[in-house]
Enzyme design. Structure first.
Site, PDB file in Angstrom:
ATOM      1  N   LYS A 178       0.848  -1.193   0.000  1.00 52.21           N
ATOM      2  CA  LYS A 178       0.000   0.000   0.000  1.00 52.21           C
ATOM      3  C   LYS A 178       0.884   1.243   0.000  1.00 52.21           C
ATOM      4  O   LYS A 178       1.605   1.503   0.972  1.00 52.21           O
ATOM      5  CB  LYS A 178      -0.890   0.034   1.248  1.00 52.21           C
ATOM      6  CG  LYS A 178      -1.982   1.097   1.117  1.00 52.21           C
ATOM      7  CD  LYS A 178      -2.691   1.392   2.411  1.00 52.21           C
ATOM      8  CE  LYS A 178      -2.025   2.489   3.218  1.00 52.21           C
ATOM      9  NZ  LYS A 178      -1.981   3.794   2.544  1.00 52.21           N
ATOM     10  N   GLU A 253      10.339   1.734  10.142  1.00 56.65           N
ATOM     11  CA  GLU A 253      11.231   2.874   9.851  1.00 56.65           C
ATOM     12  C   GLU A 253      10.421   4.129  10.123  1.00 56.65           C
ATOM     13  O   GLU A 253       9.515   4.461   9.352  1.00 56.65           O
ATOM     14  CB  GLU A 253      11.683   2.833   8.391  1.00 56.65           C
ATOM     15  CG  GLU A 253      12.504   1.609   8.017  1.00 56.65           C
ATOM     16  CD  GLU A 253      13.814   1.520   8.757  1.00 56.65           C
ATOM     17  OE1 GLU A 253      14.318   2.567   9.222  1.00 56.65           O
ATOM     18  OE2 GLU A 253      14.337   0.407   8.890  1.00 56.65           O
ATOM     19  N   CYS A 287      13.255  11.872   5.969  1.00 56.97           N
ATOM     20  CA  CYS A 287      13.434  11.445   7.362  1.00 56.97           C
ATOM     21  C   CYS A 287      14.869  11.673   7.824  1.00 56.97           C
ATOM     22  O   CYS A 287      15.136  11.766   9.016  1.00 56.97           O
ATOM     23  CB  CYS A 287      13.054   9.984   7.503  1.00 56.97           C
ATOM     24  SG  CYS A 287      13.954   8.937   6.342  1.00 56.97           S
ATOM     25  N   GLU A 389       9.016  16.148  15.683  1.00 58.71           N
ATOM     26  CA  GLU A 389       9.357  16.156  14.257  1.00 58.71           C
ATOM     27  C   GLU A 389       8.402  17.093  13.504  1.00 58.71           C
ATOM     28  O   GLU A 389       7.188  16.940  13.580  1.00 58.71           O
ATOM     29  CB  GLU A 389       9.221  14.740  13.682  1.00 58.71           C
ATOM     30  CG  GLU A 389       9.683  14.644  12.237  1.00 58.71           C
ATOM     31  CD  GLU A 389       9.410  13.281  11.598  1.00 58.71           C
ATOM     32  OE1 GLU A 389       8.315  12.732  11.798  1.00 58.71           O
ATOM     33  OE2 GLU A 389      10.297  12.790  10.879  1.00 58.71           O
TER      34      GLU A 389
HETATM   35  P1  NAD Z   1       2.146   8.133   7.995  1.00 58.31           P
HETATM   36  O1  NAD Z   1       2.524   7.326   9.178  1.00 58.31           O
HETATM   37  O2  NAD Z   1       1.001   9.040   8.112  1.00 58.31           O
HETATM   38  O3  NAD Z   1       1.793   7.171   6.766  1.00 58.31           O
HETATM   39  C1  NAD Z   1       2.730   6.247   6.241  1.00 58.31           C
HETATM   40  C2  NAD Z   1       1.964   5.110   5.588  1.00 58.31           C
HETATM   41  O4  NAD Z   1       1.310   4.376   6.607  1.00 58.31           O
HETATM   42  C3  NAD Z   1       0.865   5.552   4.622  1.00 58.31           C
HETATM   43  O5  NAD Z   1       0.780   4.609   3.568  1.00 58.31           O
HETATM   44  C4  NAD Z   1      -0.370   5.507   5.489  1.00 58.31           C
HETATM   45  O6  NAD Z   1      -1.555   5.329   4.760  1.00 58.31           O
HETATM   46  C5  NAD Z   1      -0.078   4.302   6.364  1.00 58.31           C
HETATM   47  N1  NAD Z   1      -0.719   4.296   7.675  1.00 58.31           N
HETATM   48  C6  NAD Z   1      -1.032   5.348   8.469  1.00 58.31           C
HETATM   49  N2  NAD Z   1      -1.632   4.919   9.587  1.00 58.31           N
HETATM   50  C7  NAD Z   1      -1.678   3.568   9.510  1.00 58.31           C
HETATM   51  C8  NAD Z   1      -2.195   2.560  10.372  1.00 58.31           C
HETATM   52  N3  NAD Z   1      -2.790   2.835  11.521  1.00 58.31           N
HETATM   53  N4  NAD Z   1      -2.072   1.265   9.985  1.00 58.31           N
HETATM   54  C9  NAD Z   1      -1.466   0.953   8.810  1.00 58.31           C
HETATM   55  N5  NAD Z   1      -0.989   1.874   7.948  1.00 58.31           N
HETATM   56  C10 NAD Z   1      -1.086   3.165   8.303  1.00 58.31           C
HETATM   57  O7  NAD Z   1       3.461   8.860   7.528  1.00 58.31           O
HETATM   58  P2  NAD Z   1       3.612   9.907   6.353  1.00 58.31           P
HETATM   59  O8  NAD Z   1       3.033  11.187   6.835  1.00 58.31           O
HETATM   60  O9  NAD Z   1       3.142   9.290   5.083  1.00 58.31           O
HETATM   61  O10 NAD Z   1       5.194  10.027   6.232  1.00 58.31           O
HETATM   62  C11 NAD Z   1       5.963  10.914   6.975  1.00 58.31           C
HETATM   63  C12 NAD Z   1       6.622  10.193   8.127  1.00 58.31           C
HETATM   64  O11 NAD Z   1       7.386   9.107   7.634  1.00 58.31           O
HETATM   65  C13 NAD Z   1       7.589  11.082   8.887  1.00 58.31           C
HETATM   66  O12 NAD Z   1       7.424  10.841  10.258  1.00 58.31           O
HETATM   67  C14 NAD Z   1       8.948  10.578   8.432  1.00 58.31           C
HETATM   68  O13 NAD Z   1       9.996  10.787   9.322  1.00 58.31           O
HETATM   69  C15 NAD Z   1       8.679   9.134   8.245  1.00 58.31           C
HETATM   70  N6  NAD Z   1       9.666   8.518   7.366  1.00 58.31           N
HETATM   71  C16 NAD Z   1      10.587   7.682   7.902  1.00 58.31           C
HETATM   72  C17 NAD Z   1      11.562   7.107   7.090  1.00 58.31           C
HETATM   73  C18 NAD Z   1      12.600   6.178   7.661  1.00 58.31           C
HETATM   74  O14 NAD Z   1      13.255   5.520   6.888  1.00 58.31           O
HETATM   75  N7  NAD Z   1      12.764   6.103   8.957  1.00 58.31           N
HETATM   76  C19 NAD Z   1      11.572   7.388   5.728  1.00 58.31           C
HETATM   77  C20 NAD Z   1      10.618   8.251   5.215  1.00 58.31           C
HETATM   78  C21 NAD Z   1       9.653   8.805   6.036  1.00 58.31           C
END
Ligand code: NAD
Length: 485
Positions: A178, A253, A287, A389
């Site tokens: 997804k 991650e 990130c 963050e």
């Molecule tokens: P998010 O957590 O809102 O969403 C990420 C993904 O998870 C999306 O596909 C979303 O639909 C899904 N999701 C959200 N809630 C969920 C749940 N309860 N169950 C299952 N899936 C769920 O994050 P975002 O806003 O898309 O991305 C930004 C975040 O990602 C920032 O915190 C950033 O630091 C982090 N990030 C981390 C890395 C890393 O490698 N550590 C890399 C890129 C981004």
């Protein structure tokens, strides 16, 4: 294959495109204009169940497919991504708002590199054997897990989507993936590439929808054996709470609040140029971006003056135009969150040295979401701004005088993803690297990546490591077999 039309995105299940079973769709917005560019399926647990059925059918044959065949198919994905770089880059920029020059040079080339790297890993993945004094031999087999779930975020859409899918497939699993509902386009286009690459039906299934409904349906499905997730710490916490009682394998991650530590003996030019990038690349929505800049007292004023001058010169605007260094923020929701973060900084007594405001786009971008690159000083390690963050074009400056003080400031945060250290002193660099609480440390560079190295964070930045053999091990189950001779 038509990579120019993504107005009506569909789920990809069992090798075919399907409407969501509910018939419900959401709007997909171009953040540079604020306009609707298409519709996205709002899938639910029924779509996930359908995808799992397709994956179950495909798994026996795929898990036994010889590594050389898997290599050929995954390598073909990489070839097709390379051949269609321009279309994919334009699609990514339209969906995400990041500059076209960035998707052309970083996002899409890296998606191809992910497939090529793990195609090769499929050929070279081997396991260990241990003898016991000539009396017995152990050999360890690493078998694919079965069906795995891959959930990715919006900041590096195809780059991070493929970073999960490629090792999962290389290791012989079937995948339910997804992408973020905020940036679904290139994952949809990848489904078309998958057909041409010759991946058997049902091996890769791509289901679109929101996190709480579609994402959680993936996490909760009992037939899905592992979850590889990249996203926010909050969502990671929720996923862990759902997956842990089912004893699923988890790779998380999560967020970061990374320190950039600058000593007086650094290579000034290189440090300055790279710190601009590490602070504001992709509008600060990586990130790995360094959002807490820690500067040694003796060079603080000099650094501040030059840094602020360079940040003020960063141009913000239409991501399709080459002359803009900064594009749009990914969504209105995220734009509001960043602006709230800047307000909090002001309320806490932070001084905005440059930026701090939204930017009105011109012509086609009048309805877009743009923010000035922002630098804040005067806030200590305990304030909200330095603990939370923001994930946007916002950095803070803090002062240290000794190595110990730098370490204390760097570690004064619940996150532990990455750290960057600027010094010519090898002892300082080594000493700090060992003590800083981060899974990834860069010395005198930033975001220099070797796909063989472990990638991931500690503390609230996550669980487990991706990359190289770490990813192949995650997507396999080790079984030890002992034979007495
Ligand atoms: P998010 O957590 O809102 O969403 C990420 C993904 O998870 C999306 O596909 C979303 O639909 C899904 N999701 C959200 N809630 C969920 C749940 N309860 N169950 C299952 N899936 C769920 O994050 P975002 O806003 O898309 O991305 C930004 C975040 O990602 C920032 O915190 C950033 O630091 C982090 N990030 C981390 C890395 C890393 O490698 N550590 C890399 C890129 C981004």
């Amino acid at each position: 294959m038509n990579l120019n039309d993504y107005s009506n995105i569909q789920n990809f299940i069992g090798g075919e495109f399907h409407q969501p079973l509910s018939g419900n769709y959401m709007d997909n917005i171009d953040p540079a204009t604020g306009g609707v560019i298409g519709s996205i399926p709002a899938s639910n647990e029924k779509d996930i169940a359908k995808a799992v059925k397709a994956a179950e059918k495909a798994f026996p044959a795929w898990s036994l497919t010889p590594p050389a065949k898997r290599f050929a198919i995954l390598n073909k994905f990489a070839d097709l991504i390379d051949e269609n770089l321009e279309e994919l880059a334009l699609a990514e920029t339209t969906d995400n708002g990041k500059p076209l020059w960035l998707t052309q040079t970083v996002d899409i080339p890296r998606a191809s590199a992910n497939f090529r790297f793990f195609a090769s890993a499929a050929m070279h993945f081997a396991s260990e054997s241990h003898t016991i004094d000539g009396k017995a031999i152990n050999y360890t087999v690493r078998q694919p897990l079965g069906i795995v779930g891959c959930i990715s975020p919006w900041n590096l859409p195809l780059y991070l989507f493929t970073w999960k899918i490629a090792p999962a497939l290389a290791a012989g699993n079937c995948v339910i993936a997804k992408p973020s509902e905020v940036t679904p386009v290139t994952a949809y286009l990848l489904a078309q590439i998958s057909i041409i690459a010759g991946l058997p039906d049902g091996v890769l299934n791509i289901v679109h929808g929101t996190g709480p409904i579609t994402g959680e349906a993936i996490v909760k499905h009992p037939a899905i054996k592992a979850i590889s997730f990249t996203g926010s710490t909050k969502a990671g916490e929720r996923i862990a709470s759902l997956a842990a009682p089912m004893f699923k394998k988890l790779s998380l991650e999560l967020g970061g609040k990374n320190p950039t530590i600058i000593f007086e003996d650094c290579n000034w030019e290189k440090m300055m140029q790279t710190t601009i990038q590490s602070s504001f690349s992709n509008q600060g929505q990586i990130c790995l971006c360094g959002s807490r800049i820690l500067v040694q007292e003796s060079i603080y004023e000099k650094f501040k003056t030059e840094f602020v001058e360079k940040v003020a010169a960063l141009t913000v605007g239409d991501p399709l135009k080459e002359n803009f260094k900064q594009g749009a923020i990914v969504s209105k929701t995220h734009f509001d969150k960043i602006m709230r973060g800047i307000d909090t900084a002001k309320q806490e007594g932070g001084k905005i040295l440059v930026g701090g405001n939204s930017v009105m786009g011109k012509r086609r971008c009048e309805g877009g979401y743009f923010i000035q690159p922002t630098v804040i000083e005067g806030l200590g390690p305990d304030c909200e701004t330095n603990k939370t963050e923001i994930f946007g074009p916002v950095v803070t400056l803090q002062i240290f005088s000794t190595e110990d003080e730098a370490l204390k400031l760097a570690n004064a945060c619940d996150y532990g993803l990455a750290a960057t250290i600027w010094t010519q002193n090898i002892s300082t660099a080594n000493n700090l690297s060992l003590k800083v609480q981060a899974g990834i440390v860069w010395i005198n560079t930033w975001m220099l990546r070797d796909l063989r190295t472990p990638f991931g964070g500690m503390k609230n930045s996550g669980l487990g490591r991706e990359g190289g053999w770490e990813a192949m091990r995650f997507f396999t189950e080790a079984k030890n077999i002992c034979i007495e001779l």
